[in-house]
Design a protein around this motif. Structure first.
Motif, mmCIF file in Angstrom:
data_model
loop_
_atom_site.group_PDB
_atom_site.id
_atom_site.type_symbol
_atom_site.label_atom_id
_atom_site.label_comp_id
_atom_site.label_asym_id
_atom_site.label_seq_id
_atom_site.Cartn_x
_atom_site.Cartn_y
_atom_site.Cartn_z
ATOM 1 N N TRP A 1 60.687 34.669 41.694
ATOM 2 C CA TRP A 1 59.409 34.592 42.386
ATOM 3 C C TRP A 1 58.362 33.889 41.525
ATOM 4 O O TRP A 1 58.315 34.075 40.308
ATOM 5 N N TYR B 1 54.137 33.050 41.447
ATOM 6 C CA TYR B 1 52.847 33.446 41.996
ATOM 7 C C TYR B 1 51.721 32.630 41.374
ATOM 8 O O TYR B 1 51.849 32.129 40.251
ATOM 9 N N SER C 1 48.786 34.301 45.713
ATOM 10 C CA SER C 1 49.869 33.974 46.650
ATOM 11 C C SER C 1 51.185 33.949 45.894
ATOM 12 O O SER C 1 51.206 33.933 44.650
ATOM 13 N N GLN D 1 57.685 43.207 41.004
ATOM 14 C CA GLN D 1 57.040 42.160 41.799
ATOM 15 C C GLN D 1 55.673 42.645 42.285
ATOM 16 O O GLN D 1 55.551 43.728 42.841
ATOM 17 N N PRO D 2 54.618 41.865 42.076
ATOM 18 C CA PRO D 2 53.287 42.276 42.531
ATOM 19 C C PRO D 2 53.068 41.935 43.996
ATOM 20 O O PRO D 2 53.797 41.131 44.585
ATOM 21 N N ALA D 3 52.054 42.535 44.578
ATOM 22 C CA ALA D 3 51.673 42.245 45.965
ATOM 23 C C ALA D 3 50.486 41.287 45.967
ATOM 24 O O ALA D 3 49.702 41.234 45.022
ATOM 25 N N ASP D 4 50.376 40.525 47.038
ATOM 26 C CA ASP D 4 49.224 39.634 47.169
ATOM 27 C C ASP D 4 47.928 40.443 47.120
ATOM 28 O O ASP D 4 47.813 41.488 47.759
ATOM 29 N N GLU E 1 46.837 41.967 44.511
ATOM 30 C CA GLU E 1 46.889 42.987 43.457
ATOM 31 C C GLU E 1 46.263 42.454 42.165
ATOM 32 O O GLU E 1 46.462 41.296 41.796
#
Length: 323
Positions: free
Chosen positions: A166, A168, A178, A199-202, A204
């Motif tokens: 991933w 970001y 994003s 994994q981070p969230a949008d 965060e």
């Protein structure tokens, strides 16, 4: 003395015989204080107790009350008509202005549209929670009678964050903007890679202020002092004590996350200046995790066989101490 006493008695008798004196005495004997009647209803009793027992006090108080209601609830010269914003791009400023206007419509019983009642703290919290383009609110100023002036900080993509497959975009204030899976299409931003991290969230806030300061130092101050751009910053996770930097020409440097990057990068630049071109061509890494020392590992030395040195002293056989 007997004569004086007799005269005094005669004077008292003469005064008593006078008509005016007797009238005044009679009035004094018959005097009665007027009794003030208390209000019969509870509301009138309440008004009486707070000093509004007569129309002379009720009317001015009513006028003041109505004027206060007018100032608070009726659109007037104190209602905000102009919003001035600095620090944002034009399109983002327009969006922020709309968000602010939405906030001004809240709190019917304490109208935020009224500049005297506007809560700066409430507006700040509302704007930061709803506008992703705003990184920080530096100042809010009330310019009477109808203008508010906001100094805002623009949020923008500053780093590429890589965790597994991933990728970001991480903002200048450490917020994930994003993400995308697979091959990265982000090439213009400094890369920060984590080996073992969730994994981070949008949206965060992924980086703490300390990590942001570290990333800024490694991507800016370090490159400026050693005159080599930073290619990637590598860490095990956000709690790691060590950080690895790979420059665009392939040099590798190890640092303690608590290091003063500005100071230690100057020492690193001094150490690099002592290396010959031949040594630089064979450079594997430089470890700066020991205070006031730098350890150089060349590609043909035993230390080069280690994939990642856990301690700076592991490369002692092939080091040039910086003291």
């Amino acid at each position: 003395m007997l004569s004086k006493t007799k005269n005094d008695r005669n004077d008292s008798k003469d005064r008593f015989q006078k008509k005016n004196f007797r009238n005044h005495l009679q009035q004094a004997q018959n005097y009665k204080r007027n009794v003030r009647n208390l209000p019969k209803t509870k509301f009138r009793t309440f008004l009486f107790k707070i000093g509004l027992g007569s129309y002379k006090t009720i009317i001015p108080a009513a006028i003041i009350l109505l004027f206060g209601i007018y100032l608070i609830y009726v659109p007037n010269f104190l209602y905000i008509k102009h919003i001035e914003i600095s620090g944002l791009r034009t399109e983002d400023a327009a969006t922020a202005s709309n968000t602010i206007n939405d906030y001004l419509k809240t709190r019917f019983w304490w109208p935020q549209k009224n500049i005297l009642l506007l809560s700066k703290a409430g507006l700040s919290k509302y704007l930061l929670a709803r506008d992703g383009a705003v990184a920080d609110i530096k100042n809010i100023k009330k310019d009477l009678p109808d203008t508010i002036i906001l100094e805002l900080e623009q949020r923008y993509g500053k780093y590429e964050l890589e965790i597994g497959d991933w990728h970001y975009i991480l903002s200048n204030d450490g917020v994930v903007m994003s993400g995308q899976y697979g091959t990265s299409t982000i090439s213009s931003l400094p890369l920060i890679r984590f080996k073992d991290e969730q994994q981070p969230a949008d949206g965060e806030r992924f980086f703490s202020p300390e990590l942001l300061e570290l990333a800024e130092g490694l991507s800016s101050d370090l490159a400026k002092n050693i005159k080599i751009p930073t290619g990637a910053i590598l860490m095990e996770n956000r709690k790691s004590a060590d950080v690895k930097v790979i420059t665009t020409n392939g040099y590798e440097f190890f640092f303690d996350v608590k290091s003063d990057i500005g100071d230690i990068s100057k020492k690193l630049q001094l150490l690099l200046s002592r290396l010959t071109d031949a040594e630089k061509a064979k450079l594997k890494y430089i470890d700066m995790r020991i205070k006031d020392k730098g350890y150089v590992c060349l590609k043909d030395a035993p230390c080069a066989k280690e994939t990642s040195p856990s301690q700076a002293t592991s490369t002692e056989a092939s080091t040039n101490p910086l003291q």
